[in-house]
Enzyme design. Structure first.
Site, PDB file in Angstrom:
ATOM      1  N   TYR A  15     -32.030  20.058  40.185  1.00 36.12           N
ATOM      2  CA  TYR A  15     -33.151  20.214  39.481  1.00 36.12           C
ATOM      3  C   TYR A  15     -33.602  19.042  38.672  1.00 36.12           C
ATOM      4  O   TYR A  15     -32.587  18.713  37.723  1.00 36.12           O
ATOM      5  CB  TYR A  15     -33.306  21.650  38.850  1.00 36.12           C
ATOM      6  CG  TYR A  15     -34.277  21.804  38.312  1.00 36.12           C
ATOM      7  CD1 TYR A  15     -35.807  22.149  38.799  1.00 36.12           C
ATOM      8  CD2 TYR A  15     -34.628  21.447  36.828  1.00 36.12           C
ATOM      9  CE1 TYR A  15     -36.747  22.520  38.222  1.00 36.12           C
ATOM     10  CE2 TYR A  15     -36.008  21.798  36.300  1.00 36.12           C
ATOM     11  CZ  TYR A  15     -36.965  22.155  36.925  1.00 36.12           C
ATOM     12  OH  TYR A  15     -38.206  22.287  36.448  1.00 36.12           O
ATOM     13  N   TRP A  55     -36.844  16.390  36.451  1.00 31.95           N
ATOM     14  CA  TRP A  55     -38.230  15.495  36.744  1.00 31.95           C
ATOM     15  C   TRP A  55     -38.324  14.062  37.280  1.00 31.95           C
ATOM     16  O   TRP A  55     -39.220  13.466  37.642  1.00 31.95           O
ATOM     17  CB  TRP A  55     -39.065  15.684  35.378  1.00 31.95           C
ATOM     18  CG  TRP A  55     -39.804  16.884  35.390  1.00 31.95           C
ATOM     19  CD1 TRP A  55     -39.436  18.323  35.576  1.00 31.95           C
ATOM     20  CD2 TRP A  55     -41.296  17.143  34.988  1.00 31.95           C
ATOM     21  NE1 TRP A  55     -40.483  18.964  35.443  1.00 31.95           N
ATOM     22  CE2 TRP A  55     -41.545  18.201  35.146  1.00 31.95           C
ATOM     23  CE3 TRP A  55     -42.227  16.069  35.073  1.00 31.95           C
ATOM     24  CZ2 TRP A  55     -42.823  18.633  34.898  1.00 31.95           C
ATOM     25  CZ3 TRP A  55     -43.504  16.411  34.734  1.00 31.95           C
ATOM     26  CH2 TRP A  55     -43.900  17.884  34.918  1.00 31.95           C
TER      27      TRP A  55
HETATM   28  N1  MGD Z   1     -34.206  25.671  25.543  1.00 35.78           N
HETATM   29  C1  MGD Z   1     -35.028  25.358  26.447  1.00 35.78           C
HETATM   30  N2  MGD Z   1     -34.492  24.649  27.535  1.00 35.78           N
HETATM   31  C2  MGD Z   1     -35.485  24.258  28.559  1.00 35.78           C
HETATM   32  C3  MGD Z   1     -36.798  24.329  28.462  1.00 35.78           C
HETATM   33  C4  MGD Z   1     -37.430  25.271  27.229  1.00 35.78           C
HETATM   34  O1  MGD Z   1     -38.745  25.417  26.965  1.00 35.78           O
HETATM   35  N3  MGD Z   1     -36.400  25.608  26.332  1.00 35.78           N
HETATM   36  N4  MGD Z   1     -37.807  23.973  29.196  1.00 35.78           N
HETATM   37  C5  MGD Z   1     -37.237  23.779  30.800  1.00 35.78           C
HETATM   38  C6  MGD Z   1     -38.080  23.088  31.613  1.00 35.78           C
HETATM   39  S1  MGD Z   1     -39.815  23.726  31.849  1.00 35.78           S
HETATM   40  C7  MGD Z   1     -37.531  22.106  32.477  1.00 35.78           C
HETATM   41  S2  MGD Z   1     -38.761  21.577  33.656  1.00 35.78           S
HETATM   42  C8  MGD Z   1     -36.625  21.214  32.483  1.00 35.78           C
HETATM   43  C9  MGD Z   1     -36.575  19.803  32.243  1.00 35.78           C
HETATM   44  O2  MGD Z   1     -35.289  19.332  32.751  1.00 35.78           O
HETATM   45  P1  MGD Z   1     -35.020  18.000  33.448  1.00 35.78           P
HETATM   46  O3  MGD Z   1     -36.202  17.852  34.283  1.00 35.78           O
HETATM   47  O4  MGD Z   1     -33.613  17.932  34.057  1.00 35.78           O
HETATM   48  O5  MGD Z   1     -35.056  16.917  32.055  1.00 35.78           O
HETATM   49  P2  MGD Z   1     -35.182  15.371  32.310  1.00 35.78           P
HETATM   50  O6  MGD Z   1     -34.865  14.887  30.967  1.00 35.78           O
HETATM   51  O7  MGD Z   1     -36.828  15.060  32.516  1.00 35.78           O
HETATM   52  O8  MGD Z   1     -34.379  14.804  33.282  1.00 35.78           O
HETATM   53  C10 MGD Z   1     -34.457  13.960  34.176  1.00 35.78           C
HETATM   54  C11 MGD Z   1     -33.440  12.815  34.416  1.00 35.78           C
HETATM   55  O9  MGD Z   1     -33.901  12.001  35.449  1.00 35.78           O
HETATM   56  C12 MGD Z   1     -33.464  10.877  35.249  1.00 35.78           C
HETATM   57  N5  MGD Z   1     -34.276   9.849  36.039  1.00 35.78           N
HETATM   58  C13 MGD Z   1     -35.405   9.375  35.794  1.00 35.78           C
HETATM   59  N6  MGD Z   1     -35.790   8.697  36.605  1.00 35.78           N
HETATM   60  C14 MGD Z   1     -34.738   8.599  37.718  1.00 35.78           C
HETATM   61  C15 MGD Z   1     -34.454   7.951  38.780  1.00 35.78           C
HETATM   62  O10 MGD Z   1     -35.383   7.142  39.357  1.00 35.78           O
HETATM   63  N7  MGD Z   1     -33.455   8.290  39.457  1.00 35.78           N
HETATM   64  C16 MGD Z   1     -32.423   8.958  38.991  1.00 35.78           C
HETATM   65  N8  MGD Z   1     -31.185   9.302  39.602  1.00 35.78           N
HETATM   66  N9  MGD Z   1     -32.453   9.530  37.817  1.00 35.78           N
HETATM   67  C17 MGD Z   1     -33.500   9.403  37.221  1.00 35.78           C
HETATM   68  C18 MGD Z   1     -33.561  10.676  33.704  1.00 35.78           C
HETATM   69  O11 MGD Z   1     -32.806   9.430  33.065  1.00 35.78           O
HETATM   70  C19 MGD Z   1     -33.254  12.061  33.196  1.00 35.78           C
HETATM   71  O12 MGD Z   1     -31.901  12.058  32.680  1.00 35.78           O
HETATM   72  O13 MGD Z   1     -35.790  21.816  31.039  1.00 35.78           O
HETATM   73  C20 MGD Z   1     -35.816  23.202  30.798  1.00 35.78           C
HETATM   74  N10 MGD Z   1     -34.985  23.408  29.755  1.00 35.78           N
HETATM   75  N1  MGD Z   2     -44.940  16.360  25.455  1.00 32.81           N
HETATM   76  C1  MGD Z   2     -44.431  17.160  26.403  1.00 32.81           C
HETATM   77  N2  MGD Z   2     -45.273  17.897  27.571  1.00 32.81           N
HETATM   78  C2  MGD Z   2     -44.553  18.745  28.215  1.00 32.81           C
HETATM   79  C3  MGD Z   2     -43.450  18.705  28.654  1.00 32.81           C
HETATM   80  C4  MGD Z   2     -42.637  17.694  27.662  1.00 32.81           C
HETATM   81  O1  MGD Z   2     -41.186  17.695  27.749  1.00 32.81           O
HETATM   82  N3  MGD Z   2     -43.145  17.090  26.689  1.00 32.81           N
HETATM   83  N4  MGD Z   2     -42.712  19.351  29.480  1.00 32.81           N
HETATM   84  C5  MGD Z   2     -43.724  19.960  30.646  1.00 32.81           C
HETATM   85  C6  MGD Z   2     -43.150  20.789  31.306  1.00 32.81           C
HETATM   86  S1  MGD Z   2     -41.708  20.631  32.694  1.00 32.81           S
HETATM   87  C7  MGD Z   2     -43.610  22.216  31.267  1.00 32.81           C
HETATM   88  S2  MGD Z   2     -42.832  23.377  32.474  1.00 32.81           S
HETATM   89  C8  MGD Z   2     -44.517  22.429  30.595  1.00 32.81           C
HETATM   90  C9  MGD Z   2     -44.205  23.748  29.840  1.00 32.81           C
HETATM   91  O2  MGD Z   2     -45.468  24.396  29.154  1.00 32.81           O
HETATM   92  P1  MGD Z   2     -45.074  25.581  28.038  1.00 32.81           P
HETATM   93  O3  MGD Z   2     -44.052  26.417  28.586  1.00 32.81           O
HETATM   94  O4  MGD Z   2     -46.240  26.366  27.927  1.00 32.81           O
HETATM   95  O5  MGD Z   2     -44.638  24.676  26.869  1.00 32.81           O
HETATM   96  P2  MGD Z   2     -43.855  24.877  25.555  1.00 32.81           P
HETATM   97  O6  MGD Z   2     -44.152  23.806  24.663  1.00 32.81           O
HETATM   98  O7  MGD Z   2     -42.505  25.324  25.842  1.00 32.81           O
HETATM   99  O8  MGD Z   2     -44.601  26.347  24.945  1.00 32.81           O
HETATM  100  C10 MGD Z   2     -45.852  26.343  24.444  1.00 32.81           C
HETATM  101  C11 MGD Z   2     -45.814  27.217  23.290  1.00 32.81           C
HETATM  102  O9  MGD Z   2     -45.722  28.469  23.559  1.00 32.81           O
HETATM  103  C12 MGD Z   2     -45.424  29.093  22.243  1.00 32.81           C
HETATM  104  N5  MGD Z   2     -44.495  30.086  22.375  1.00 32.81           N
HETATM  105  C13 MGD Z   2     -43.281  30.291  22.431  1.00 32.81           C
HETATM  106  N6  MGD Z   2     -42.823  31.528  22.554  1.00 32.81           N
HETATM  107  C14 MGD Z   2     -43.711  32.461  22.547  1.00 32.81           C
HETATM  108  C15 MGD Z   2     -44.246  33.768  22.736  1.00 32.81           C
HETATM  109  O10 MGD Z   2     -43.236  34.625  22.876  1.00 32.81           O
HETATM  110  N7  MGD Z   2     -45.446  34.180  22.678  1.00 32.81           N
HETATM  111  C16 MGD Z   2     -46.545  33.373  22.343  1.00 32.81           C
HETATM  112  N8  MGD Z   2     -47.744  33.875  22.162  1.00 32.81           N
HETATM  113  N9  MGD Z   2     -46.463  32.140  22.399  1.00 32.81           N
HETATM  114  C17 MGD Z   2     -45.072  31.556  22.500  1.00 32.81           C
HETATM  115  C18 MGD Z   2     -44.642  28.187  21.444  1.00 32.81           C
HETATM  116  O11 MGD Z   2     -45.118  27.911  20.126  1.00 32.81           O
HETATM  117  C19 MGD Z   2     -44.930  26.766  22.222  1.00 32.81           C
HETATM  118  O12 MGD Z   2     -45.300  25.738  21.451  1.00 32.81           O
HETATM  119  O13 MGD Z   2     -44.924  21.321  29.473  1.00 32.81           O
HETATM  120  C20 MGD Z   2     -45.168  20.151  30.074  1.00 32.81           C
HETATM  121  N10 MGD Z   2     -45.532  19.550  29.047  1.00 32.81           N
HETATM  122 MO    MO Z   3     -40.857  22.469  33.306  1.00 37.94          MO
END
Ligand code: MGD
Ligand code: MGD
Ligand code: MO
Length: 795
Positions: free
Chosen positions: A144, A146
């Site tokens: 998994y 991005w």
């Molecule tokens: N506590 C907590 N944890 C969370 C979340 C949260 O809200 N709270 N959010 C979750 C969510 S929504 C998501 S989507 C995940 C995100 O988790 P990930 O998608 O795993 O995070 P990234 O840092 O985007 O990791 C992408 C990796 O791909 C590498 N990469 C970039 N380009 C290339 C390429 O061309 N080739 C290869 N081989 N590698 C490449 C980058 O260097 C990086 O290490 O995290 C989750 N984890």
């Molecule tokens: N800059 C930036 N933008 C991103 C990403 C990133 O890594 N960086 N990741 C992208 C990805 S993969 C995803 S999936 C999306 C995720 O999108 P979201 O999951 O919506 O993003 P978050 O910033 O984790 O959370 C949004 C807000 O929800 C609020 N929140 C947390 N818990 C609760 C709760 O119990 N109740 C309520 N009402 N609010 C709560 C927090 O204040 C938080 O700032 O974001 C995307 N956008």
């Molecule tokens: Mo995500």
């Protein structure tokens, strides 16, 4: 230049001096006399951009057509020549010298540099051994993550194709982003894409909505990001236009910056994890006053009787009941119920709400609330799951297909819900329930990751470390020495996006981008495609993997599908060379017709929803039929099994970082500028800080039974008291915890990664999604000299 910052400040200067900004050694002769380089187009998940490379420095600026570009772009230049880059193939000493097998040294061992030939020979041999000894399902290719925005060099897509043609693999289903919603929504409203990307658009919000009730907000930092790239960030403009027309925004969230300041939103600082109680009370109040849309409930909904009984059964789900749970006054709840029952109301639920224990419930509750108001399918009204969480939501669909890379069928049926990876590794053969069925974890011996960072995205990182110790072999392709690479047995340096040609495109953005190579590959880095083509050749499947095409041939081949579709419609359809020369191509889009929800509203019999009953299911016999204790057959407020208590008095919100995408380019200029002495910042309310005796700038230790991390305090009135916020993405930098001797050599992350604290537990037995957003913690001043963060260099 538009105002790209979350706080609304204006950025005048975008061109960043790469190497100086990152503290890396300046390239040779960075004088002003060199050739400034030609400007080329490229694209990232945070926007389309243009860049120039003069042989030492990369300078970037946003696409001129982007009305509100993201400052995350400023992180890109630092990647050029950064010491955190993997320069050559590396192997973990223990694995290379003693061979594959269970090894708690993963994450603690040192690395040897080896040649590409030597490492690929050994890896081919190990792949053959695992497949022939344990079967193809013993290879985990969930991988998994991005990765980067291009359609061809998409690391996961490349890896899945390689693993499929060489025998198959155990895969993962769903995402960390929306794991709970992805299982629930098709049962109650519609497919995930239909109710996120193509339901209520930003244009509809600007033109029609009277009240936006945003659970979890719609933070501009989040909609800055869109998988596969985004050419125009329209969210700020649309919300501003709605506000200027007189629309009212109500933010339900523990954090005020979750809606742009300029909207003058009403902020209801809710207690985390309690939104569904508020939703039930709003429904109760609307119904008690006879303001529900009884006709819509009768003609378009299923399960209303069950839900209504739940609202009125003891304890009655009225405003007083919800006030005690949510921390929002009963009178405020009643006023809000009154407001949303008039005019055009849009309910949005951010992805964050479902990334928590019982995360399915607020998604269902938001759906049901919009159904009670009778607004689903109206322009700018009803429910749009995730609107504002990502830049692709609330858009319209291209009228022609975009270039995509071909998949290969996986001959193995084995899968896990993606966030259950540590459970699988720690409990092979163990059983669990998912989406109504009992399933068994496969016994995986080899895991292969390309384009993702599980030691960023997974919860309870020390447990994940114990889990990967169980493997025979862990293979990681990454351009960077991430925490995951530091646990791998085999580390293959991949190029990053700016080092190769690709095509950027997604079905909800009209711009197809010629992503041109900007800089030469770092060290010995190779494209994932080349690496996997060589390995496929060694395994006797080279031709199947490449189909005889070079990377360039693939780009031409992928583009041809779009060119043909344009030509068929008699539209401008340049050949590949011309497209490449132009640098971008604008595709026609379908009209903004409200999608499946609007069609269903107009004709519920003729255009039924894809739910079991064909209607909006505010209750579900299918889900009730699963008989799950942690998931009833209608939306309900369920007490979380972890919540603040005397030992751990705070809720920790670990949300998405404003200054980067996840862990990517954590060392970049924009990300680094928001830290303090290189350490991640935790936001704390002044009243809480007073209670624990800390002041702004102090380094605190945030801890619970799972682990601890350090972070620098920033005091803020913009957070609900009792809640502290630490974004994700600071690279894990584990050390022994002097406050807890005997807690191992990884008890304390000195950088500030919240996933040492979060809980590795499914949302419920229905979806088994990631529940990493919330956990309970204690916070105290760190009584020692805080060690320097050292993780942005090669190990
Ligand atoms: N506590 C907590 N944890 C969370 C979340 C949260 O809200 N709270 N959010 C979750 C969510 S929504 C998501 S989507 C995940 C995100 O988790 P990930 O998608 O795993 O995070 P990234 O840092 O985007 O990791 C992408 C990796 O791909 C590498 N990469 C970039 N380009 C290339 C390429 O061309 N080739 C290869 N081989 N590698 C490449 C980058 O260097 C990086 O290490 O995290 C989750 N984890
Ligand atoms: N800059 C930036 N933008 C991103 C990403 C990133 O890594 N960086 N990741 C992208 C990805 S993969 C995803 S999936 C999306 C995720 O999108 P979201 O999951 O919506 O993003 P978050 O910033 O984790 O959370 C949004 C807000 O929800 C609020 N929140 C947390 N818990 C609760 C709760 O119990 N109740 C309520 N009402 N609010 C709560 C927090 O204040 C938080 O700032 O974001 C995307 N956008
Ligand atoms: Mo995500």
């Amino acid at each position: 230049m538009g105002s790209g910052c979350r706080d609304g400040s204006t950025r005048a200067e975008w061109t960043i001096d790469t190497n100086e900004a990152a503290g890396a050694p300046a390239g040779p002769g960075g004088s002003g006399t060199r050739d400034p380089g030609t400007e080329k187009t490229h694209s990232a998940h945070w926007g389309v951009f243009r860049a120039r490379y003069d042989g030492a420095r990369l300078r970037v600026r946003p696409h001129p057509g982007d009305p509100d570009p993201s400052p995350v772009l400023d992180n890109v230049p630092a990647a050029v020549g950064h010491p955190a880059r993997v320069a050559a193939p590396a192997v973990r000493r223990g694995w290379w010298e003693r061979g594959p097998g269970r090894d708690p040294a993963r994450g603690r061992d040192d690395y040897l540099t080896v040649s590409w030939d030597a490492v690929l020979d050994r890896l081919a041999e190990e792949t053959r051994r695992v497949r022939s000894t344990y079967g193809d399902a013993a290879v985990y290719g969930g991988s998994y993550g991005w990765a980067s925005a291009g359609r061809f060099h998409h690391a996961q897509g490349q890896l899945h194709r390689f693993l499929a043609v060489t025998g198959g693999y155990t895969r993962s289903v769903n995402t960390y982003s929306g794991g709970a919603a992805e299982v629930l929504l098709p049962q109650v409203l519609g497919t995930f894409d239909a109710v996120t990307r193509y339901a209520v658009t930003w244009e509809q919000v600007a033109a029609h909505t009277d009240t936006v009730l945003a659970f979890g907000g719609m933070a501009l930092k989040n909609s800055a990001i869109a998988a596969g790239g985004v050419s125009r960030h329209v969210e700020r403009g649309a919300m501003r236009a709605a506000r200027d027309r007189g629309a009212v925004f109500v933010l339900v969230s523990p954090l005020r910056p979750d809606l742009p300041e300029e909207l003058d939103a009403t902020w209801l600082p809710i207690r985390p994890g309690t939104d569904v109680a508020l939703m039930l009370a709003l429904m109760h109040t609307v119904v008690a006053e006879g303001r529900e849309d009884a006709e819509f409930l009768a003609t378009h909904c299923d399960g209303w009787e069950q839900l209504r009984d739940h609202l009125f059964a003891a304890p009655v789900k009225d405003a007083g009941w919800a006030a005690a749970i949510t921390g929002i006054d009963a009178s405020t709840i009643r006023e809000l119920a009154w407001r949303i029952a008039y005019g055009r109301t849009l309910v949005t639920v951010a992805q964050s709400l479902q990334r928590a224990e019982h995360g399915e419930q607020p998604v269902w509750g938001g759906t049901a609330l919009a159904a009670v108001l009778g607004q689903i399918g109206l322009p700018g009204g009803g429910f749009n799951y995730g609107l504002g969480s990502l830049g692709h939501y609330g858009r319209t669909r291209n009228a022609v297909p975009v270039p995509t890379f071909s998949r290969a069928p996986n001959p193995v049926g084995s899968f896990i819900p993606v966030a259950r990876v540590a459970d699988m590794l720690l409990d092979p053969g163990g059983t669990y329930v998912y989406d109504g069925a009992e399933r068994t974890y496969p016994h995986v011996r080899m895991a292969w990751w390309a384009g993702g960072n599980p030691f960023h995205h997974h919860q309870d990182l020390r447990r994940l470390r114990r889990a990967v110790a169980e493997l025979d072999t862990l293979v990681v392709h990454d351009p960077m020495w991430t925490a995951t690479a530091r646990h791998a047995d085999v580390v293959l340096p991949s190029t990053m996006t700016i080092e190769r040609d690709d095509i950027g495109a997604t079905s909800s953005d009209p711009l197809v981008v010629a992503m041109k190579q900007l800089v030469p590959p770092h060290g010995e880095a190779r494209d994932d495609y080349e690496i996997l083509a060589d390995l496929a050749g060694r395994l006797g499947h080279g031709e199947q993997f490449t189909e005889g095409r070079t990377a360039h041939d693939w780009l031409v081949h992928m583009y041809d599908r779009t060119r043909k579709a344009l030509a068929d419609r008699g539209l401008d359809a340049p050949d590949f060379e011309e497209f490449w020369e132009r640098g971008e191509l604008e595709l026609p889009q379908r009209p903004d017709d409200g999608g499946v929800l609007a069609r269903f509203r107009a004709d519920p019999q003729g255009s039924p929803l894809p739910t079991p009953s064909g209607k909006v299911q505010v209750g579900s016999a299918t889900i009730a039929g699963h008989g799950l204790a942690d998931h009833p057959g209608h939306p309900a407020w369920l007490e979380p099994t972890e919540a603040p208590d005397e030992r751990h008095p705070f809720w920790l919100v670990s949300n998405q970082p404003a200054t980067r995408l996840h862990s990517q380019l954590d060392f970049g200029a924009h990300s680094a500028a928001a830290k303090r002495s290189g350490r991640e910042v935790v936001r704390i309310h002044p009243a809480d800080a007073g209670g624990i005796g800390v002041v702004d700038g102090d380094v605190v230790r945030i801890h619970n039974d799972r682990g601890a991390c350090l972070a620098a305090v920033r005091l803020s009135d913009d957070i609900r008291p009792g809640v502290v916020q630490l974004p994700t993405g600071a690279w894990w930098d584990p050390r022994p915890d002097p406050e807890r001797p005997g807690h191992g050599d990884d008890g304390l992350c000195v950088h500030g990664n919240p996933n040492v604290l979060t809980r590795d537990r499914g949302t419920s037995a229905l979806a088994q999604g990631c529940s990493g957003q919330l956990c309970a913690v204690a916070v105290s001043r760190y009584p020692h000299d805080p060690p320097e963060v050292g993780v942005h260099a090669a190990p």
